[in-house]
Design a protein around this motif. Structure first.
Motif, short mmCIF file in Angstrom:
data_model
loop_
_atom_site.label_atom_id
_atom_site.label_comp_id
_atom_site.label_asym_id
_atom_site.label_seq_id
_atom_site.Cartn_x
_atom_site.Cartn_y
_atom_site.Cartn_z
N GLU A 2 0.83 -1.21 0.00
CA GLU A 2 0.00 0.00 0.00
C GLU A 2 0.87 1.25 0.00
OE1 GLU A 2 -4.30 -0.30 0.47
OE2 GLU A 2 -3.42 0.83 2.11
N ASP A 3 1.89 1.26 0.84
CA ASP A 3 2.79 2.39 0.98
C ASP A 3 3.28 2.89 -0.37
OD1 ASP A 3 2.62 2.33 3.62
OD2 ASP A 3 4.71 1.75 4.04
N LYS A 4 3.74 1.93 -1.14
CA LYS A 4 4.34 2.26 -2.43
C LYS A 4 3.32 2.96 -3.33
CE LYS A 4 6.22 0.00 -6.34
NZ LYS A 4 6.29 -1.30 -7.03
N ALA A 5 2.10 2.40 -3.38
CA ALA A 5 1.04 2.97 -4.22
C ALA A 5 0.74 4.40 -3.76
CB ALA A 5 -0.20 2.10 -4.16
N GLN A 6 0.71 4.58 -2.45
CA GLN A 6 0.43 5.92 -1.91
C GLN A 6 1.50 6.92 -2.33
OE1 GLN A 6 0.07 5.48 2.31
NE2 GLN A 6 -1.97 4.53 2.19
N ILE A 7 2.74 6.46 -2.23
CA ILE A 7 3.84 7.36 -2.61
C ILE A 7 3.76 7.69 -4.09
CG2 ILE A 7 6.36 7.61 -2.77
CD1 ILE A 7 6.57 5.70 -0.37
N GLN A 8 3.47 6.67 -4.89
CA GLN A 8 3.38 6.90 -6.33
C GLN A 8 2.28 7.91 -6.64
OE1 GLN A 8 3.22 2.87 -7.75
NE2 GLN A 8 5.31 2.97 -8.55
N GLU A 9 1.16 7.80 -5.94
CA GLU A 9 0.05 8.74 -6.14
C GLU A 9 0.53 10.15 -5.76
OE1 GLU A 9 -2.64 8.22 -7.70
OE2 GLU A 9 -3.35 10.28 -7.38
N ALA A 10 1.20 10.22 -4.61
CA ALA A 10 1.69 11.52 -4.13
C ALA A 10 2.66 12.15 -5.14
CB ALA A 10 2.38 11.35 -2.77
N ILE A 11 3.50 11.28 -5.76
CA ILE A 11 4.45 11.77 -6.76
C ILE A 11 3.71 12.37 -7.94
CG2 ILE A 11 6.11 11.00 -8.52
CD1 ILE A 11 7.26 9.10 -6.44
N LYS A 12 2.64 11.67 -8.34
CA LYS A 12 1.85 12.12 -9.48
C LYS A 12 1.28 13.52 -9.20
CE LYS A 12 -1.54 9.84 -12.24
NZ LYS A 12 -2.51 8.70 -12.23
N VAL A 13 0.68 13.64 -8.03
CA VAL A 13 0.07 14.93 -7.65
C VAL A 13 1.13 16.02 -7.58
CG1 VAL A 13 -1.12 16.17 -5.78
CG2 VAL A 13 -1.81 13.82 -6.38
N GLN A 14 2.24 15.70 -6.91
CA GLN A 14 3.30 16.69 -6.75
C GLN A 14 3.88 17.08 -8.12
OE1 GLN A 14 3.88 18.20 -4.03
NE2 GLN A 14 5.66 19.40 -4.72
N ARG A 19 4.61 21.09 -12.51
CA ARG A 19 4.35 21.47 -13.91
C ARG A 19 3.53 22.76 -13.98
NH1 ARG A 19 4.86 16.15 -15.01
NH2 ARG A 19 2.84 15.60 -14.15
N LYS A 20 2.51 22.84 -13.11
CA LYS A 20 1.64 24.01 -13.12
C LYS A 20 2.45 25.28 -12.80
CE LYS A 20 -2.93 25.39 -11.47
NZ LYS A 20 -2.60 26.30 -10.34
N LEU A 21 3.24 25.19 -11.75
CA LEU A 21 4.04 26.36 -11.35
C LEU A 21 4.98 26.78 -12.48
CD1 LEU A 21 5.00 25.52 -7.66
CD2 LEU A 21 3.51 27.35 -8.45
N LYS A 22 5.57 25.78 -13.12
CA LYS A 22 6.49 26.10 -14.21
C LYS A 22 5.76 26.76 -15.36
CE LYS A 22 10.30 22.88 -13.46
NZ LYS A 22 10.91 21.59 -13.85
N SER A 23 4.59 26.23 -15.70
CA SER A 23 3.85 26.79 -16.84
C SER A 23 3.38 28.21 -16.51
CB SER A 23 2.67 25.89 -17.21
OG SER A 23 1.64 26.04 -16.24
#
Lengths: 514, 514
Positions: A2-14, A19-23
């Motif tokens: 579960e941990d890993k999936a959560q981190i991956q989700e967090a990475i996606k969001v982050q 990207r938004k800030l850069k754009s």
């Protein structure tokens, strides 16, 4: 997990946040903070060693595949052979140096140096070129004369156009002569070496431009450039191979603050090209002859050309007052070789991004160098100078050209040197194949065998065709009984029974030219 | 420059502060803070590029001088020639990789990885070995079979004993076979290659130990080692080449928590050495035969020896149950070659720091490797495996031995290949010397000329003696008139007049063997 999936989700969001800030072109600090968070998350994932890796090499770097390596080996052999013909030794230095060793050597380009992370201990940086480590080596070992070459990778955090064959990790290939000698003899040998290498590599027509830092400085002085602007005006002049005179002039006047009159006078000089005659004419030139520096440089150019005549290389050498070269450490003669045949120009591959016709201007430099009499002294505790002159071969550009040529040519690049494949026509002959290939290896023959118990003859032959192996030694029940091997020429499919006793001699004879 | 002097004074004072704290063994944070101040001061000085540099290479690294390079070139040539004889291609990868590419591959040793400073962009690390970049290369390019060698430097932030020829920057020299093949054929070829290389390099007698991870794991299982302790016990067993069994047992019992009984059973197995016969005996062993893993490993060892017989290398190969090898990624056969002749042992140079007589135990490993069938799959998005087996030649240790040998031998190591020196006996012959050396260079002769207008004949001859140049072509007024050159043999001082037309042929003839 579960941990890993959560981190991956967090990475996606982050990742989205960044990207938004850069754009939005948010302020740098804010972006940096969010990027740091993203990297932190990624590092958490990284530690379990099981997540899906980003399969890539670092930005600006590349792997060399076997075909590229075969081409690279060929080019290196030509170059090294030339260096050795001229009596050079070779040295090697570590890939990183103390940071302070590199500090203050590259002017503005210092920002491109890769630093290592401070993990306790010394502050280190990856080498930026081979010249500064060479100077450090000379000073550290109190060497006052040496003729050495050094071929190794150097590192620059540039944003290179990789379509132009430029990378953040790339080879340099340097030949230098250190020592107190009579004027212009080692300098002339460096040009002779460039001439030999570019001729042997068969890259098409080329031209070696020469100039002298003292001539440039003298010219700036007599044209009325203020002393403190010599270096910056010099770097503007350096752009003449990529920009028109009009644009260069604009930069001198609008950005660097020269008057139109001064700029025009420079413009008159930098349009001059010639040989020994031009050096002689400028020695008589009313303005130029007022500068002692310029006269020293011009006399040396004249002397240089007299040696170049003896070396039989004046056909390709041009005295060109527009040649400036960027690096701070040059003190005397400077030179640069450019290819003049558009056909093999690696730059032309991305002309879609340039002005049409631009490729005629920016033909690639493939070698450059000059005299740097002050660099070793910067490292010596007592400031003792060791005069040096050297040349760096632009090997990466040469690789690109050779790769393009290989691509265009019908001839296949071989990536191995195998002379013979030991094959079998029937099953259950693995032992016999291994025995025979051992005989061949022990006799120094380059040989291969398939790592299968019962490979098909066809697949063994196909492997030969694909990798350019010229001969196949085929074993079968009958051949074993008769004490022979069927030797097959892959290209012609001719076969002949050769007795085991004669086999090694026969293979040697047939592959002597190969 | 008052500023500079002030900073230098401040550096001196601050240096004293740091030294004092260190000698008092002050707490780490306090020392770090004061060191940071010192570095800050030094950086201020560094920027003006004029202060006195610390003239050294980074800790744990070294320059190679021309003599060392000549030895290195010879060793590399032997090794590369062997790899090519076995049909290997070569590749190259960047010196740094994305940090995450290396993460999770080296177990505890990961702390020794050099990271690059985060200067914006990707997080990068210097490569720790050539195997992980190779696996990344295969997965990235979807290559399922290749036989390649790779010779390049790798980086480990170790605290190596440099007297033992160990460094933080050192060469690795790897040969690997990737692909799904029939069992033990490529594995046997790796051992054949080690045998060929060590024989050709003439390093004295050697022994190649082989074992299999599955045999070790099976052995641990049947001896009653808990599953989660396999790796840590394995790394303790790995110390048997440096420690006595008593000390290894102590570590197992006291530090790793094994019972005496279990340790003793391991002790019985790891004392076993033999050949194919031992593998057969252990396949019948009551305990061992209970482990499927062990049996698979033992059958493979038996098969391996049958191929090694065909390759004629069983004289040097020993099946040794104490061989463990540290790296996590091995999955099958493992091997290590050690020199067994004390005379050439590079370790013996620092026995003053070791136990007397220790040199007989810790004879240096000069090659090692094994099978790693899972590593490429760690990089593949779908986990597709590419079985691999490979060997790494311990080239740095071999360099040390060769250097010692060269030191001990009467024969001088030449650092250039110059065949002839073009010299003059009288003054004012520079032009003639340059003309003649040009003729020679253009004919492919390796030739040198002194960079002086009027060098003394004696100093020209001395240069030949010092650098081992076998011939001198001497020009004088008389020779020029007669259209000849005086060709002198440096060793014997014999001289003969050779006509200019015959000179190139004569030099070629005389230096053919050289």
């Amino acid at each position: 997990m579960e941990d890993k999936a959560q981190i991956q989700e967090a990475i996606k969001v982050q990742g989205e946040v960044v990207r938004k800030l850069k754009s939005e072109k948010a302020n740098k600090q804010q972006i940096d903070e969010e990027v740091a968070k993203l990297l932190e998350l990624k590092a958490q994932l990284g530690d379990d060693g099981k997540h899906q890796f980003v399969l890539k090499t670092a930005k600006g770097t590349r792997d060399y595949n076997p075909k590229q390596m075969a081409i690279r080996e060929k080019v290196f052999n030509t170059i090294i052979h030339c260096f050795k013909r001229h009596g050079a030794e070779t040295i090697d230095t570590p890939v990183f140096e103390l940071k302070e060793t590199l500090t203050g050597k590259y002017g503005e380009d210092s920002k491109l140096i890769y630093d290592l992370k401070d993990q306790g201990g010394e502050l280190l940086s990856l080498r930026y070129d081979l010249t500064v480590p060479f100077a450090r080596y000379l000073a550290m070992n109190k060497i006052t004369n040496i003729k050495r070459y050094h071929i190794a990778k150097v590192y620059r955090r540039d944003n290179p156009a990789m379509t132009r064959g430029r990378y953040r990790e790339f080879y340099q290939c340097d030949f230098d002569i250190a020592g107190q000698y009579d004027a212009m003899i080692p300098d002339a040998e460096c040009l002779k070496i460039v001439h030999e290498i570019l001729s042997e590599l068969n890259l098409g027509d080329f031209c070696i431009k020469v100039n002298d830092r003292r001539i440039l400085d003298g010219m700036f002085a007599v044209c009325g450039v203020p002393d403190d602007k010599f270096r910056t005006i010099c770097s503007t002049v350096d752009k003449l191979d990529k920009m028109s005179w009009e644009d260069v002039k604009k930069e001198m006047v609008n950005e660097k603050g020269l008057s139109e009159v001064v700029a025009d006078q420079i413009g008159e000089y930098v349009s001059m090209q010639g040989g020994m005659d031009l050096a002689e004419r400028l020695l008589q030139d009313q303005k130029m002859s007022q500068s002692k520096q310029a006269c020293a440089g011009l006399s040396d150019i004249r002397l240089l050309f007299s040696y170049l005549q003896l070396f039989q290389v004046t056909d390709k050498v041009v005295f060109d007052l527009s040649l400036a070269r960027g690096l701070d450490y040059y003190t005397g003669i400077i030179y640069e070789a450019v290819l003049t045949q558009a056909g093999v120009d690696p730059v032309s591959t991305d002309t879609q991004n340039g002005t049409p016709g631009e490729e005629n201007v920016s033909v690639g430099s493939v070698a450059g160098g000059g005299r740097y009499d002050g660099l070793v002294g910067m490292f010596d505790p007592k400031g003792r100078k060791v005069p040096c002159v050297g040349v760096s071969i632009g090997i990466e550009r040469i690789f690109s050209i050779m790769e393009q040529k290989a691509e265009a040519s019908a001839e296949k690049v071989r990536t191995t040197e195998v002379q013979v494949m030991v094959a079998s026509a029937q099953k259950n002959l693995l032992e016999e194949r291994l025995k025979l290939v051992t005989e061949l290896w022990n006799a120094g023959i380059k040989a291969e065998v398939m790592y299968k118990k019962n490979p098909k003859l066809l697949s063994q032959l196909q492997h030969c065709e694909e990798s350019g192996i010229p001969l196949v030694a085929i074993l079968g029940e009958q051949e074993l009984k008769d004490g022979v091997v069927k030797l097959r020429v892959v290209a012609t499919r001719e076969e002949a029974d050769i007795s085991r006793a004669d086999l090694i001699g026969e293979i040697r004879r047939r592959t002597r030219q190969a």
